[in-house]
Scaffold this motif. Sequence first.
Motif, PDB file in Angstrom:
ATOM      1  N   LEU A   1      -3.969   3.555 -14.369  1.00  0.00           N
ATOM      2  CA  LEU A   1      -4.159   3.720 -12.921  1.00  0.00           C
ATOM      3  C   LEU A   1      -3.745   2.461 -12.156  1.00  0.00           C
ATOM      4  O   LEU A   1      -3.108   2.546 -11.102  1.00  0.00           O
ATOM      5  CB  LEU A   1      -5.619   4.063 -12.600  1.00  0.00           C
ATOM      6  N   LEU A   2      -4.094   1.303 -12.687  1.00  0.00           N
ATOM      7  CA  LEU A   2      -3.746   0.059 -11.998  1.00  0.00           C
ATOM      8  C   LEU A   2      -2.241  -0.201 -12.035  1.00  0.00           C
ATOM      9  O   LEU A   2      -1.672  -0.693 -11.062  1.00  0.00           O
ATOM     10  CB  LEU A   2      -4.529  -1.110 -12.586  1.00  0.00           C
ATOM     11  N   ALA A   3      -1.592   0.163 -13.131  1.00  0.00           N
ATOM     12  CA  ALA A   3      -0.135   0.021 -13.195  1.00  0.00           C
ATOM     13  C   ALA A   3       0.535   0.972 -12.207  1.00  0.00           C
ATOM     14  O   ALA A   3       1.456   0.564 -11.477  1.00  0.00           O
ATOM     15  CB  ALA A   3       0.363   0.297 -14.621  1.00  0.00           C
ATOM     16  N   VAL A   4       0.074   2.200 -12.157  1.00  0.00           N
ATOM     17  CA  VAL A   4       0.616   3.173 -11.198  1.00  0.00           C
ATOM     18  C   VAL A   4       0.390   2.668  -9.769  1.00  0.00           C
ATOM     19  O   VAL A   4       1.285   2.739  -8.915  1.00  0.00           O
ATOM     20  CB  VAL A   4      -0.024   4.564 -11.402  1.00  0.00           C
ATOM     21  N   THR A   5      -0.796   2.142  -9.517  1.00  0.00           N
ATOM     22  CA  THR A   5      -1.125   1.613  -8.192  1.00  0.00           C
ATOM     23  C   THR A   5      -0.168   0.495  -7.810  1.00  0.00           C
ATOM     24  O   THR A   5       0.368   0.473  -6.697  1.00  0.00           O
ATOM     25  CB  THR A   5      -2.571   1.083  -8.167  1.00  0.00           C
ATOM     26  N   ARG A   6       0.045  -0.415  -8.722  1.00  0.00           N
ATOM     27  CA  ARG A   6       0.933  -1.553  -8.451  1.00  0.00           C
ATOM     28  C   ARG A   6       2.346  -1.071  -8.118  1.00  0.00           C
ATOM     29  O   ARG A   6       2.945  -1.516  -7.136  1.00  0.00           O
ATOM     30  CB  ARG A   6       0.953  -2.493  -9.654  1.00  0.00           C
ATOM     31  N   PHE A   7       2.872  -0.150  -8.901  1.00  0.00           N
ATOM     32  CA  PHE A   7       4.221   0.364  -8.647  1.00  0.00           C
ATOM     33  C   PHE A   7       4.296   1.093  -7.309  1.00  0.00           C
ATOM     34  O   PHE A   7       5.243   0.913  -6.545  1.00  0.00           O
ATOM     35  CB  PHE A   7       4.701   1.272  -9.783  1.00  0.00           C
ATOM     36  N   MET A   8       3.290   1.917  -7.027  1.00  0.00           N
ATOM     37  CA  MET A   8       3.283   2.643  -5.744  1.00  0.00           C
ATOM     38  C   MET A   8       3.186   1.667  -4.571  1.00  0.00           C
ATOM     39  O   MET A   8       3.843   1.850  -3.540  1.00  0.00           O
ATOM     40  CB  MET A   8       2.117   3.630  -5.683  1.00  0.00           C
ATOM     41  N   ALA A   9       2.361   0.648  -4.721  1.00  0.00           N
ATOM     42  CA  ALA A   9       2.187  -0.324  -3.639  1.00  0.00           C
ATOM     43  C   ALA A   9       3.466  -1.125  -3.412  1.00  0.00           C
ATOM     44  O   ALA A   9       3.858  -1.375  -2.266  1.00  0.00           O
ATOM     45  CB  ALA A   9       1.013  -1.251  -3.950  1.00  0.00           C
ATOM     46  N   ILE A  10       4.128  -1.510  -4.485  1.00  0.00           N
ATOM     47  CA  ILE A  10       5.386  -2.248  -4.343  1.00  0.00           C
ATOM     48  C   ILE A  10       6.438  -1.368  -3.669  1.00  0.00           C
ATOM     49  O   ILE A  10       7.163  -1.822  -2.779  1.00  0.00           O
ATOM     50  CB  ILE A  10       5.871  -2.779  -5.711  1.00  0.00           C
TER      51      ILE A  10
END
Length: 154
Positions: free
Chosen positions: A78-87
């Motif tokens: 979830l945190l990796a997905v969040t980081r990619f979406m935020a970037i």
Amino acid sequence: MANNQLFDDSVLVEKISERDEGALVMVYDRYAKSVFNVAHYVLQNRTLAEEITQDVFFLVWQSPHKWNPTKGKLGSWLLAVTRFMAIDRLRHEKSRNLDGTKSLEDLAEQISVKVGATTPEDTALLTALLKRLPKEQREVLLLTYFRGMTHVEI
């Protein structure tokens, strides 16, 4: 479902794939704060971070099968997905700020706030002054204030 701690992530994701809204609520309760914090760290904007948080959990609801428990923990995924979406969102916001979709008045107001000139008169004066600048000079200001670029980078 009684207690959030009674179910491990694999069980919850399986229940989400069966369209169990309660399971999604449990996953949200377990990870939303961390997801929001990562999004906020990347975006430096509370509203956008809230949107990314919503998008991440919508992804979990729509495609729970995208998480592979053999490759890592749900929280890490979830945190990796969040980081990619935020970037991705950050890139989109920065490009939108530079493509001319904002009015000169909006840009002047944002620059005014950054430099501490917050009265309507200051904003109007800054707008008038920006209008006088050649396009190239205006672009340098936009690159400096909205992309955070240094003189050397520009």
